[in-house]
Enzyme design. Structure first.
Site, PDB file in Angstrom:
ATOM      1  N   ASN A 140       0.863  -1.180   0.000  1.00 50.64           N
ATOM      2  CA  ASN A 140       0.000   0.000   0.000  1.00 50.64           C
ATOM      3  C   ASN A 140       0.900   1.232   0.000  1.00 50.64           C
ATOM      4  O   ASN A 140       1.517   1.543   1.012  1.00 50.64           O
ATOM      5  CB  ASN A 140      -0.895  -0.028   1.254  1.00 50.64           C
ATOM      6  CG  ASN A 140      -1.661   1.260   1.438  1.00 50.64           C
ATOM      7  OD1 ASN A 140      -1.786   2.061   0.511  1.00 50.64           O
ATOM      8  ND2 ASN A 140      -2.189   1.460   2.645  1.00 50.64           N
ATOM      9  N   LYS A 160       0.046   4.279  -0.241  1.00 55.35           N
ATOM     10  CA  LYS A 160      -0.606   5.463   0.342  1.00 55.35           C
ATOM     11  C   LYS A 160      -0.380   6.677  -0.569  1.00 55.35           C
ATOM     12  O   LYS A 160      -0.275   6.520  -1.780  1.00 55.35           O
ATOM     13  CB  LYS A 160      -0.088   5.715   1.757  1.00 55.35           C
ATOM     14  CG  LYS A 160      -0.091   4.461   2.617  1.00 55.35           C
ATOM     15  CD  LYS A 160       0.122   4.754   4.066  1.00 55.35           C
ATOM     16  CE  LYS A 160       0.280   3.457   4.818  1.00 55.35           C
ATOM     17  NZ  LYS A 160       0.151   3.612   6.247  1.00 55.35           N
ATOM     18  N   HIS A 171      -9.345   0.838   4.764  1.00 59.01           N
ATOM     19  CA  HIS A 171      -8.073   1.055   5.472  1.00 59.01           C
ATOM     20  C   HIS A 171      -8.316   1.981   6.659  1.00 59.01           C
ATOM     21  O   HIS A 171      -9.146   2.892   6.583  1.00 59.01           O
ATOM     22  CB  HIS A 171      -7.040   1.663   4.522  1.00 59.01           C
ATOM     23  CG  HIS A 171      -5.663   1.681   5.101  1.00 59.01           C
ATOM     24  ND1 HIS A 171      -5.258   2.654   5.987  1.00 59.01           N
ATOM     25  CD2 HIS A 171      -4.622   0.830   4.965  1.00 59.01           C
ATOM     26  CE1 HIS A 171      -4.016   2.400   6.361  1.00 59.01           C
ATOM     27  NE2 HIS A 171      -3.600   1.294   5.756  1.00 59.01           N
ATOM     28  N   GLU A 179      -6.829   4.438   7.768  1.00 55.20           N
ATOM     29  CA  GLU A 179      -6.682   5.877   7.484  1.00 55.20           C
ATOM     30  C   GLU A 179      -7.936   6.416   6.800  1.00 55.20           C
ATOM     31  O   GLU A 179      -8.311   7.572   7.013  1.00 55.20           O
ATOM     32  CB  GLU A 179      -5.424   6.114   6.633  1.00 55.20           C
ATOM     33  CG  GLU A 179      -4.167   5.913   7.465  1.00 55.20           C
ATOM     34  CD  GLU A 179      -2.965   5.397   6.694  1.00 55.20           C
ATOM     35  OE1 GLU A 179      -2.946   5.479   5.453  1.00 55.20           O
ATOM     36  OE2 GLU A 179      -2.028   4.898   7.351  1.00 55.20           O
ATOM     37  N   GLU A 197      -5.236  -5.177  10.519  1.00 56.52           N
ATOM     38  CA  GLU A 197      -4.216  -4.154  10.719  1.00 56.52           C
ATOM     39  C   GLU A 197      -4.505  -3.397  12.017  1.00 56.52           C
ATOM     40  O   GLU A 197      -5.308  -2.447  12.017  1.00 56.52           O
ATOM     41  CB  GLU A 197      -4.241  -3.159   9.555  1.00 56.52           C
ATOM     42  CG  GLU A 197      -3.961  -3.789   8.210  1.00 56.52           C
ATOM     43  CD  GLU A 197      -3.362  -2.769   7.247  1.00 56.52           C
ATOM     44  OE1 GLU A 197      -2.289  -3.057   6.721  1.00 56.52           O
ATOM     45  OE2 GLU A 197      -3.949  -1.694   7.056  1.00 56.52           O
ATOM     46  N   GLY A 201       2.490   2.092  10.736  1.00 59.45           N
ATOM     47  CA  GLY A 201       3.419   3.210  10.593  1.00 59.45           C
ATOM     48  C   GLY A 201       4.102   3.622  11.884  1.00 59.45           C
ATOM     49  O   GLY A 201       4.751   4.656  11.951  1.00 59.45           O
ATOM     50  N   SER A 254       3.523  -2.340  10.342  1.00 59.99           N
ATOM     51  CA  SER A 254       4.973  -2.358  10.521  1.00 59.99           C
ATOM     52  C   SER A 254       5.618  -3.702  10.180  1.00 59.99           C
ATOM     53  O   SER A 254       6.549  -4.137  10.862  1.00 59.99           O
ATOM     54  CB  SER A 254       5.342  -1.921  11.946  1.00 59.99           C
ATOM     55  OG  SER A 254       4.894  -0.596  12.180  1.00 59.99           O
TER      56      SER A 254
HETATM   57  C1  PEP Z   1      -0.628   0.019   6.003  1.00 56.74           C
HETATM   58  O1  PEP Z   1      -0.717   1.206   5.758  1.00 56.74           O
HETATM   59  O2  PEP Z   1      -1.494  -0.729   5.566  1.00 56.74           O
HETATM   60  C2  PEP Z   1       0.492  -0.443   6.812  1.00 56.74           C
HETATM   61  C3  PEP Z   1       0.453  -1.643   7.283  1.00 56.74           C
HETATM   62  O3  PEP Z   1       1.526   0.448   7.019  1.00 56.74           O
HETATM   63  P1  PEP Z   1       2.962   0.118   7.703  1.00 56.74           P
HETATM   64  O4  PEP Z   1       3.455  -1.171   7.102  1.00 56.74           O
HETATM   65  O5  PEP Z   1       3.810   1.285   7.335  1.00 56.74           O
HETATM   66  O6  PEP Z   1       2.719  -0.002   9.166  1.00 56.74           O
END
Ligand code: PEP
Length: 254
Positions: free
Chosen positions: A9, A11, A98, A100, A170, A176, A216
């Site tokens: 992803n 973003k 997601h 966000e 997630e 992040g 992460s």
């Molecule tokens: C994501 O945005 O779906 C995500 C898992 O981000 P990160 O791997 O940076 O934590």
């Protein structure tokens, strides 16, 4: 046996030129170094970079997805993009729900269900995201939150349509932040999500549904996470923006 998926992803990162460079780099490494086709690979750049990414990845084993879509096919929805539009350029996947989108754009599990249905009607595979906030985890509310997100987000999706749905767990506190859920914490929730699917759709569909972990994921923790019984790959944010890291995560899945 569920085929693992590693999805990136991107973003709101990378302009067109940078996106093309990253796609080209990922394609090259995958072509030259990946020894097995065991895992499904997906990248989700910004809308602007979708057409050129699809072109650059023609003939490769890397699929391209969008990060969001609107539930209606067309209409007066300024700034939005629909499932038929995404499908028409050759994208095959779409991320829905997601955290966000939920946090900053008012996305709810109910709108996710409408989007999921529209995506499936347009032959897209949905990466449907669920996950609790830190506060919800600390108050032990995460089971209820996740159950509700899964149930509501899949409302109206038939057993037959579930083959086009991939769930991504997630935990918001791990996105992040550099804080990964331990493999045991993630496995526990993945197994729980599978029981929710089982109650709704039966054992066969529950066993066939892929559940990705996101939050992460990095080259150094991917192997252990992906080795868990109910973790079928990952949705990768930050590490998907570095071709070598993304590739190393793919390697951990095959
Ligand atoms: C994501 O945005 O779906 C995500 C898992 O981000 P990160 O791997 O940076 O934590």
């Amino acid at each position: 046996m569920r085929r693992k998926i590693v999805a990136g992803n991107w973003k709101m990162h990378k302009n067109l030129v940078e996106s093309q460079a990253l796609v080209t780099e990922i394609r090259g490494i995958v072509r030259d170094e990946l020894l097995s086709n065991d895992a499904e690979i997906v990248i989700c750049p910004t809308f602007l970079a979708l057409p050129s990414s699809i072109k650059l990845l023609e003939g490769s084993n890397i699929a391209v997805g969008a990060q969001n879509m609107h539930q209606e096919a067309q209409g007066a929805f300024t700034g939005e993009i629909s499932a038929p539009m995404i499908q028409s350029i050759g994208a095959t996947h779409v991320i829905i729900g997601h955290s966000e989108r939920r946090q900053y754009f008012g996305e709810t599990s109910q709108t996710c269900a409408l989007k999921t249905k529209a995506a499936i009607n347009n032959q897209l595979t949905v990466l449907y995201c669920v996950g609790e906030t830190l506060e919800q985890r600390e108050s032990d509310a995460h089971w209820t939150v996740i159950e509700e997100q899964v149930r509501l987000g899949l409302q109206g999706i038939s057993a037959e349509e579930m083959k086009n749905v991939v769930i991504a767990y997630e935990p918001v506190w791990a996105i992040g932040t550099g804080k990964t859920a331990t493999s045991a914490q993630a496995q526990e929730v993945h197994a729980f999500i599978r029981t929710i699917i089982e109650k709704q759709y039966g054992d066969q569909i529950a066993q066939a549904t892929r559940i990705l972990y996101g939050g992460s994921v990095k080259p150094d923790n991917a192997k252990e996470l992906f080795a868990q019984a109910d973790i079928d790959g990952g949705l990768i944010g930050g590490a998907a923006l570095k071709a070598r890291d993304f590739f190393d995560i793919i390697q951990a899945a095959v």
